[in-house]
Design an enzyme around this catalytic site. Structure first.
Site, PDB file in Angstrom:
ATOM      1  N   CYS A  11     -17.518  22.436 -17.913  1.00  0.00           N
ATOM      2  CA  CYS A  11     -17.938  21.482 -16.895  1.00  0.00           C
ATOM      3  C   CYS A  11     -18.527  20.251 -17.571  1.00  0.00           C
ATOM      4  CB  CYS A  11     -18.969  22.128 -15.975  1.00  0.00           C
ATOM      5  SG  CYS A  11     -19.762  20.930 -14.890  1.00  0.00           S
TER       6      CYS A  11
ATOM      7  N   ASP B 164       7.959  -2.768   8.284  1.00  0.00           N
ATOM      8  CA  ASP B 164       8.351  -2.714   6.886  1.00  0.00           C
ATOM      9  C   ASP B 164       9.564  -1.794   6.752  1.00  0.00           C
ATOM     10  OD1 ASP B 164       8.234  -3.385   4.300  1.00  0.00           O
ATOM     11  OD2 ASP B 164       6.443  -2.215   3.811  1.00  0.00           O
TER      12      ASP B 164
ATOM     13  N   CYS C 279     -22.497  20.168 -16.817  1.00  0.00           N
ATOM     14  CA  CYS C 279     -23.481  21.160 -17.265  1.00  0.00           C
ATOM     15  C   CYS C 279     -22.968  22.041 -18.403  1.00  0.00           C
ATOM     16  CB  CYS C 279     -23.942  22.028 -16.097  1.00  0.00           C
ATOM     17  SG  CYS C 279     -22.695  23.187 -15.508  1.00  0.00           S
TER      18      CYS C 279
ATOM     19  N   CYS D 189     -16.393  24.475 -11.572  1.00  0.00           N
ATOM     20  CA  CYS D 189     -17.492  24.737 -12.497  1.00  0.00           C
ATOM     21  C   CYS D 189     -18.156  26.022 -12.039  1.00  0.00           C
ATOM     22  CB  CYS D 189     -18.482  23.582 -12.434  1.00  0.00           C
ATOM     23  SG  CYS D 189     -20.112  24.002 -13.047  1.00  0.00           S
TER      24      CYS D 189
ATOM     25  N   LYS E 195       0.578 -11.964   7.091  1.00  0.00           N
ATOM     26  CA  LYS E 195       0.627 -10.708   6.341  1.00  0.00           C
ATOM     27  C   LYS E 195      -0.731 -10.008   6.285  1.00  0.00           C
ATOM     28  CE  LYS E 195       4.214  -9.743   4.154  1.00  0.00           C
ATOM     29  NZ  LYS E 195       4.826 -10.338   3.044  1.00  0.00           N
TER      30      LYS E 195
ATOM     31  N   GLU F 145       4.273  -9.624  17.387  1.00  0.00           N
ATOM     32  CA  GLU F 145       4.913  -8.322  17.155  1.00  0.00           C
ATOM     33  C   GLU F 145       4.447  -7.782  15.815  1.00  0.00           C
ATOM     34  OE1 GLU F 145       9.003  -9.471  16.971  1.00  0.00           O
ATOM     35  OE2 GLU F 145       9.052 -10.141  19.054  1.00  0.00           O
TER      36      GLU F 145
ATOM     37  N   CYS G 223     -25.896  23.630 -12.193  1.00  0.00           N
ATOM     38  CA  CYS G 223     -25.168  22.421 -12.574  1.00  0.00           C
ATOM     39  C   CYS G 223     -25.794  21.223 -11.856  1.00  0.00           C
ATOM     40  CB  CYS G 223     -23.699  22.559 -12.189  1.00  0.00           C
ATOM     41  SG  CYS G 223     -22.772  21.048 -12.481  1.00  0.00           S
TER      42      CYS G 223
ATOM     43  N   TYR H 288      14.105  -6.926  17.794  1.00  0.00           N
ATOM     44  CA  TYR H 288      13.192  -8.048  18.005  1.00  0.00           C
ATOM     45  C   TYR H 288      13.878  -9.393  18.202  1.00  0.00           C
ATOM     46  CZ  TYR H 288      13.855  -8.016  12.902  1.00  0.00           C
ATOM     47  OH  TYR H 288      14.398  -7.975  11.655  1.00  0.00           O
TER      48      TYR H 288
ATOM     49  N   LYS I 194       4.974  -6.712  12.106  1.00  0.00           N
ATOM     50  CA  LYS I 194       6.011  -6.976  11.113  1.00  0.00           C
ATOM     51  C   LYS I 194       6.337  -5.635  10.473  1.00  0.00           C
ATOM     52  CE  LYS I 194       7.590 -10.137   7.603  1.00  0.00           C
ATOM     53  NZ  LYS I 194       8.302  -9.203   6.758  1.00  0.00           N
TER      54      LYS I 194
HETATM   55  S1  IVH Z   1      12.069 -12.010  13.277  1.00  0.00           S
HETATM   56  C1  IVH Z   1      13.788 -15.632  13.286  1.00  0.00           C
HETATM   57  N1  IVH Z   1      10.481 -10.017  13.852  1.00  0.00           N
HETATM   58  O1  IVH Z   1      10.908  -9.734   8.351  1.00  0.00           O
HETATM   59  C2  IVH Z   1      12.966 -14.724  12.523  1.00  0.00           C
HETATM   60  N2  IVH Z   1      11.410 -10.125  11.667  1.00  0.00           N
HETATM   61  O2  IVH Z   1      10.628 -12.081   6.646  1.00  0.00           O
HETATM   62  C3  IVH Z   1      13.716 -13.592  11.936  1.00  0.00           C
HETATM   63  N3  IVH Z   1      10.764  -8.275  10.220  1.00  0.00           N
HETATM   64  O3  IVH Z   1      14.286 -10.104   7.614  1.00  0.00           O
HETATM   65  C4  IVH Z   1      12.997 -12.358  11.839  1.00  0.00           C
HETATM   66  N4  IVH Z   1       9.517  -7.234  11.681  1.00  0.00           N
HETATM   67  O4  IVH Z   1      13.424  -7.786   8.195  1.00  0.00           O
HETATM   68  C5  IVH Z   1      11.252 -10.609  12.913  1.00  0.00           C
HETATM   69  N5  IVH Z   1       9.056  -8.305  14.504  1.00  0.00           N
HETATM   70  C6  IVH Z   1       9.837  -8.886  13.570  1.00  0.00           C
HETATM   71  C7  IVH Z   1       9.993  -8.335  12.278  1.00  0.00           C
HETATM   72  C8  IVH Z   1      10.792  -9.003  11.359  1.00  0.00           C
HETATM   73  C9  IVH Z   1      10.000  -7.218  10.448  1.00  0.00           C
HETATM   74  C10 IVH Z   1      11.423  -8.573   8.924  1.00  0.00           C
HETATM   75  C11 IVH Z   1      12.896  -8.775   9.016  1.00  0.00           C
HETATM   76  C12 IVH Z   1      13.178 -10.126   8.414  1.00  0.00           C
HETATM   77  C13 IVH Z   1      11.931 -10.362   7.624  1.00  0.00           C
HETATM   78  C14 IVH Z   1      11.646 -11.843   7.538  1.00  0.00           C
END
Ligand code: IVH
Length: 700
Positions: free
Chosen positions: A435, A124, A438, A453, A341, A120, A459, A232, A122
């Protein structure tokens, strides 16, 4: 007030059902089904009825997403199951080691076993817990420290993609769903644009914006923020209310996770959540083996710049719940999942100096020279500061510690200054008066942020940039004439303008540093090849302000010849597609300059030719496809539509956008639609891509 008639009650229920359905399609599935106006009408009607009969209002009515009273503070919420964090890996090697550890930990698993992994993005944003009882949203909480969070139910309710009532019937009576609240980039940018226009404070970045929005005591403020959620995972799952809740607390100490299993796999659990109306990220994918995870990582990294939300990596989860349970947890993170990451897109570094760079059209851009820093996957030592206004707004100074942003392939930029780290005795930046390349005066129009310029082609910086542009791929496409070489040629006095390129000799080029006979000869061959071009490319190559590729093509098609464009009045120019008064003025101004006309003359004398595209010229030239009209439809896979069009035009054909009885050929690419149908109906010759290639090849 009289009690509502049963028919009213029925209507209210029907309206809610319909509205919930439409907003599910719109917010959760991103598949709008009815126009907004229709949705608004239903919503209005429901609001009116509820106003008339307040006794019909229920907590889960779509009108009740925004609470009316601001809270005095947020109540703490203890998580019955801790909200975990994740271990991180930063490269392929560490990812492989993760997979290896799993195998070592599980008994009876062979060395070459391949786990099913669900991958999935991650996200932010901010992790939240959503607590449902009998299908109704009862409470929502932030993650907090993982054990205790804050009650943000009022605010979560304002997020349209969070179901207030679950869909279907087969959900457990207690269901805690976990997910990430985000602010989509589109919404974030739109919000900031409006805030700026109103002179209000802007949001720093989408993550902080999401967090800040959820921590508003007044949910009316949250309701104004464009928030979204992706779910998730699950926390507590139980089939009876009070009793089971207690037992789940007992059974589930910090390490345990013995709540009711919803499914055999993470993937199927997500599917169940989706069926109950939760929004699941569409990039989620289950793959076999750790190498496939590597591929997923790369694919998502490539896709990152096109996503409408920030992600900072991928989350890799062992898919089988049975295996998850066997693997368990270490301290506060599961052993069965890991975050891989992405390289950071934001880093801090020191700004060493600010230079002013002169572009092709004389625009002067401040550039930050930075202590090299690894950001967005590359080492960055220069970043744009856009213009003087931007410098003033941030009050950025040499010596400052700054945040550098590099997202996707975009040019790195200085995003903000960390003022707390400013050393003493820094000096504010002053605009240059002359400039830097030039010494000519600099002009800045009242309503423009850009400084320019006034030296024009006197130039050297502008000259170099205009030559680089002339040589570039979409312009004259002079192979091997890169930026460095152009600079050398100008600095050595070998060329002063683009026409001089065609007077270069092997000897003079070969004498340059890092050049030899062979590369010099190659360059001359490339220059020779570039002499045959199209009018559109030539126009684009001239580097007229505001004349990009598309405008150049429109001009070429409209006028058919360079002479016609040179002698066109601003009024004539306005007739061309996409040409407005400003562009027309730039074009007219360009051709009014004697030195520009001289360079064009010299280029023609050097032997630059293009095929005239005017209908008259096409017939006069006796081109093989003169008087033939083609229509291109469907998606072409062997060449771009633009190239196909240019090739046809070079052979004298007319390329039309619509099929009529005057059409001679329809080139049908993949999934051609109505144009193809029409061609069939009119009995016009239809050729596929391969036949089209063959046709073109006949004349090559
Ligand atoms: S699962 C059992 N899935 O990452 C694992 N976390 O570093 C629990 N996060 O606090 C988290 N996308 O805020 C999971 N697809 C994803 C995620 C995700 C972002 C964040 C979440 C968690 C942090 C953990």
């Amino acid at each position: 007030m009289s009690a509502p008639a049963p028919t009213i009650k029925k209507e209210v229920l029907a309206l809610r059902k319909q509205i919930n359905e439409y907003s599910y399609l719109y917010y959760v599935l991103d598949q709008p089904s009815v126009p907004d106006a229709e949705y608004d009408r239903l919503f209005q009607r429901l609001q009116n009825l509820e106003q008339q009969y307040p006794e019909l209002i229920t907590e889960d009515s779509p009108t009740q997403r925004v609470g009316d009273k601001p809270l005095p503070h947020f109540e703490p919420v203890e998580h019955q199951l801790p909200m975990l964090s994740l271990g991180n890996v930063f490269d392929d090697q560490e990812l492989m080691a993760f997979d290896q550890r799993l195998k070592e930990r599980l008994e009876g698993i062979s060395e070459d076993f391949e786990f099913d992994y669900t991958c999935e993005p991650k996200l932010d944003g901010l992790a939240v817990s959503l607590w449902y009882e009998k299908g109704k949203l009862i409470r929502a909480a932030t993650r907090g420290d993982g054990s205790v969070g804050e009650n943000i139910t009022q605010n979560i309710r304002t997020i349209a993609s969070v179901p207030l009532t679950l869909r279907g019937k087969d959900f457990p009576s207690v269901l805690e769903v976990r997910g990430e609240v985000i602010m989509p980039l589109g919404g974030f940018n739109a919000f900031n644009k409006q805030a700026q226009q109103r002179g209000e404070k802007t949001l720093v970045n989408p993550r902080n914006a999401a967090a800040g929005s959820l921590r508003q005591l007044d949910s009316k403020v949250t309701a104004q923020r464009p928030l979204d959620i992706y779910c998730y995972g699950v926390g507590v799952v139980a089939n009876t209310l009070a009793q089971d809740k207690a037992s789940s607390v007992e059974k589930n100490n910090h390490a345990g996770r013995e709540h009711l299993p919803l499914a055999d796999s993470h993937r199927d659990m997500l599917k169940l959540l989706a069926s109950w109306g939760f929004k699941i990220n569409p990039e989620t994918k289950t793959v076999k083996g750790i190498y496939a995870v590597k591929d997923y990582y790369q694919q998502l990294l490539n896709k990152r710049p096109t996503l409408d939300y920030d992600i900072d990596g991928i989350v890799v989860k062992v898919d089988k719940i049975k295996l998850q349970n066997q693997l368990g947890f270490v301290s506060r993170a599961p052993r069965w999942a890991v975050a891989y990451k992405f390289p950071a897109q934001e880093e801090i570094t020191r700004l060493l100096d600010i230079d002013f760079q002169v572009g092709r059209t004389g625009a002067i851009t401040p550039v930050a020279r930075l202590e090299p820093v690894f950001v967005g996957g590359v080492t960055v030592s220069n970043a744009t500061l856009h213009n003087m206004d931007e410098i003033k707004r941030m009050d950025v100074r040499p010596g400052d510690t700054v945040v550098v942003l590099r997202a996707g392939d975009v040019i790195p930029k200085v995003a903000r200054v960390i003022k707390e780290r400013r050393p003493e005795n820094t000096k504010a930046v002053v605009s240059p008066a002359q400039c830097p390349a030039c010494g000519s005066d600099i002009e800045q129009l009242e309503d423009e942020a850009v400084m320019r310029c006034t030296g024009g082609l006197f130039c050297p910086a502008q000259r170099k940039e205009s030559i680089k542009h002339f040589a570039s791929r979409k312009a004259m496409d002079i192979d091997g004439l890169g930026d460095k070489l152009v600079e050398q040629l100008v600095d050595e006095g070998l060329i002063a303008n683009v026409a001089d390129l065609y007077g270069l000799s092997v000897e003079s080029i070969a004498a340059l540093e890092r050049m030899g006979q062979k590369s010099a000869k190659n360059l001359l061959t490339a220059l020779e090849k570039s002499k045959t071009t199209t009018l559109a490319k030539f126009l684009y190559a001239l580097g007229i302000r505001e004349v990009g590729e598309a405008t150049a093509l429109n001009l070429a098609q409209h006028f058919g010849s360079l002479d016609a464009i040179v002698s066109a009045s601003e009024e004539d120019l306005l007739e061309v597609n996409d040409v407005g008064p400003i562009v027309a003025a730039h074009i007219a101004h360009f051709f009014a300059q004697a030195h520009n006309r001289e360079v064009i003359q010299a280029l023609k004398q050097a032997g630059i030719v293009w095929l005239d595209l005017s209908p008259q010229a096409r017939t006069d030239l006796n081109l093989p496809l003169a008087k033939q009209t083609f229509v291109l439809t469907g998606s072409l896979t062997l060449m771009s539509r633009q190239l196909a069009k240019e090739k046809l035009q070079q052979l004298g054909a007319k390329v039309s956008a619509s099929v009529s009885k005057n059409t001679d050929y329809v080139v049908a690419g993949e999934s051609a639609g109505s144009k193809l149908d029409k061609a069939i109906a009119l009995g016009i010759d239809i050729i596929d891509e391969e036949q089209f290639e063959k046709l073109l090849n006949q004349y090559n």
